[in-house]
Motif scaffolding. Structure first.
Motif, short mmCIF file in Angstrom:
data_model
loop_
_atom_site.label_atom_id
_atom_site.label_comp_id
_atom_site.label_asym_id
_atom_site.label_seq_id
_atom_site.Cartn_x
_atom_site.Cartn_y
_atom_site.Cartn_z
N ALA A 197 7.60 14.94 9.17
CA ALA A 197 7.01 15.97 9.73
C ALA A 197 5.73 15.91 10.20
O ALA A 197 5.09 17.13 10.63
CB ALA A 197 7.48 17.12 8.73
N GLY A 198 4.74 15.12 9.64
CA GLY A 198 3.45 15.07 9.67
C GLY A 198 2.96 13.93 10.56
O GLY A 198 3.77 13.64 11.61
N ALA A 199 2.05 13.00 9.95
CA ALA A 199 1.58 12.00 10.60
C ALA A 199 2.60 10.67 10.24
O ALA A 199 2.30 9.77 9.65
CB ALA A 199 0.26 11.45 10.14
N TRP A 200 3.62 10.63 10.85
CA TRP A 200 4.67 9.41 10.41
C TRP A 200 4.06 8.34 11.02
O TRP A 200 3.72 7.89 12.10
CB TRP A 200 6.04 9.74 11.40
CG TRP A 200 7.32 8.90 11.06
CD1 TRP A 200 7.70 8.79 9.58
CD2 TRP A 200 7.73 8.07 11.66
NE1 TRP A 200 8.75 7.98 10.02
CE2 TRP A 200 8.77 7.67 11.07
CE3 TRP A 200 7.75 7.84 13.37
CZ2 TRP A 200 9.68 6.65 11.71
CZ3 TRP A 200 8.73 6.95 13.94
CH2 TRP A 200 9.66 6.33 12.99
N ASP A 201 4.38 7.14 10.28
CA ASP A 201 4.15 5.59 10.43
C ASP A 201 5.26 4.88 10.45
O ASP A 201 5.97 4.80 9.18
CB ASP A 201 3.09 5.20 9.03
CG ASP A 201 2.80 3.81 9.54
OD1 ASP A 201 3.01 3.30 10.36
OD2 ASP A 201 2.03 3.44 8.61
N ASP B 127 0.90 -1.27 0.03
CA ASP B 127 -0.09 0.09 0.13
C ASP B 127 0.98 1.11 -0.23
O ASP B 127 1.82 1.59 1.06
CB ASP B 127 -1.11 -0.05 1.29
CG ASP B 127 -1.69 1.11 1.38
OD1 ASP B 127 -1.75 2.01 0.45
OD2 ASP B 127 -2.42 1.24 2.45
N PRO B 128 0.81 2.20 -1.17
CA PRO B 128 1.72 3.43 -1.21
C PRO B 128 1.59 4.04 0.02
O PRO B 128 2.39 5.01 0.34
CB PRO B 128 1.37 3.86 -2.41
CG PRO B 128 0.00 3.33 -2.73
CD PRO B 128 0.01 2.01 -2.22
N HIS B 129 0.22 4.15 0.59
CA HIS B 129 0.08 5.03 1.61
C HIS B 129 0.82 4.80 3.11
O HIS B 129 1.26 5.66 3.77
CB HIS B 129 -1.54 5.09 2.02
CG HIS B 129 -2.14 5.63 0.99
ND1 HIS B 129 -3.09 4.60 -0.01
CD2 HIS B 129 -2.49 6.79 0.53
CE1 HIS B 129 -3.51 5.45 -0.65
NE2 HIS B 129 -3.41 6.74 -0.72
N LYS B 130 1.17 3.51 3.08
CA LYS B 130 2.32 3.07 4.38
C LYS B 130 3.48 3.96 4.01
O LYS B 130 4.23 4.34 4.99
CB LYS B 130 2.36 1.74 4.32
CG LYS B 130 1.20 0.77 4.84
CD LYS B 130 1.32 1.16 6.52
CE LYS B 130 0.73 0.02 7.11
NZ LYS B 130 0.55 0.10 8.67
N VAL B 131 4.03 3.71 2.74
CA VAL B 131 5.37 4.09 2.45
C VAL B 131 5.40 5.66 2.55
O VAL B 131 6.29 6.07 3.18
CB VAL B 131 5.81 3.71 0.98
CG1 VAL B 131 7.13 4.54 0.53
CG2 VAL B 131 5.94 2.24 1.04
N LEU B 132 4.24 6.36 1.91
CA LEU B 132 4.37 7.85 1.82
C LEU B 132 4.14 8.27 3.57
O LEU B 132 4.76 9.32 4.04
CB LEU B 132 3.20 8.20 1.35
CG LEU B 132 3.33 7.97 -0.25
CD1 LEU B 132 2.17 8.35 -1.17
CD2 LEU B 132 4.57 8.69 -0.87
N GLY B 133 3.45 7.41 4.28
CA GLY B 133 3.22 7.90 5.63
C GLY B 133 4.49 7.61 6.33
O GLY B 133 4.97 8.50 7.18
#
Length: 136
Positions: free
Chosen positions: A35-39, A24-30
């Motif tokens: 500086a934001g919602a770091w995962d 899931d690219p959202h995991k990578v981008l997270g």
């Protein structure tokens, strides 16, 4: 036999990517959004992968040769040069922009992610161009 084992290894890798959510690219981008919602979950997957590789590499290379080949195929070049740095930079830029690297992208296609239709031709073009540059 080697082809089947390679297929099974790829299937296991893809299943691991899908199970961990790394396709899931959202995991990578997270993960990249420090500086934001770091995962941090991608970091945990990376640490786990490095540990498994380090242990496996030590165990496997203790043998004189691999089970299904005449010799080990280890990289001979240990230099950090412009080509290596440029390739790493291009890989990182593409990974950061798209949220995919080749493994998770192929796993995502296997999971039915139709958005990846644009990525596969770009990967093939990149591999082709890298071969042309390498030959020089």
């Amino acid at each position: 036999m080697k082809s089947w084992l390679a297929y099974l290894a790829g299937l296991l890798f893809g299943a691991g990517l899908a199970w961990s959510g790394m396709a899931d690219p959202h995991k990578v981008l997270g993960f990249l959004d420090v500086a934001g919602a770091w995962d941090p979950s991608l970091l945990l997957v990376m640490v786990g992968a490095v540990l498994v590789y380090a242990i496996g590499q030590r165990l496997v290379t203790r043998h004189a040769r691999p089970w299904l080949d005449e010799r080990f195929h280890l990289p001979a070049n240990r230099r950090i040069d412009v080509r290596l740095l440029a390739g790493a930079a291009l890989f990182g830029i593409g990974w950061g922009l798209g949220g995919y690297c080749p493994g998770p992208a192929l796993a995502g296609v296997g999971l039915g992610n139709a958005d990846l239709v644009w990525l596969l031709p770009a990967l093939l073009l990149g591999w082709w161009l890298a071969g042309r540059v390498r030959r020089g």
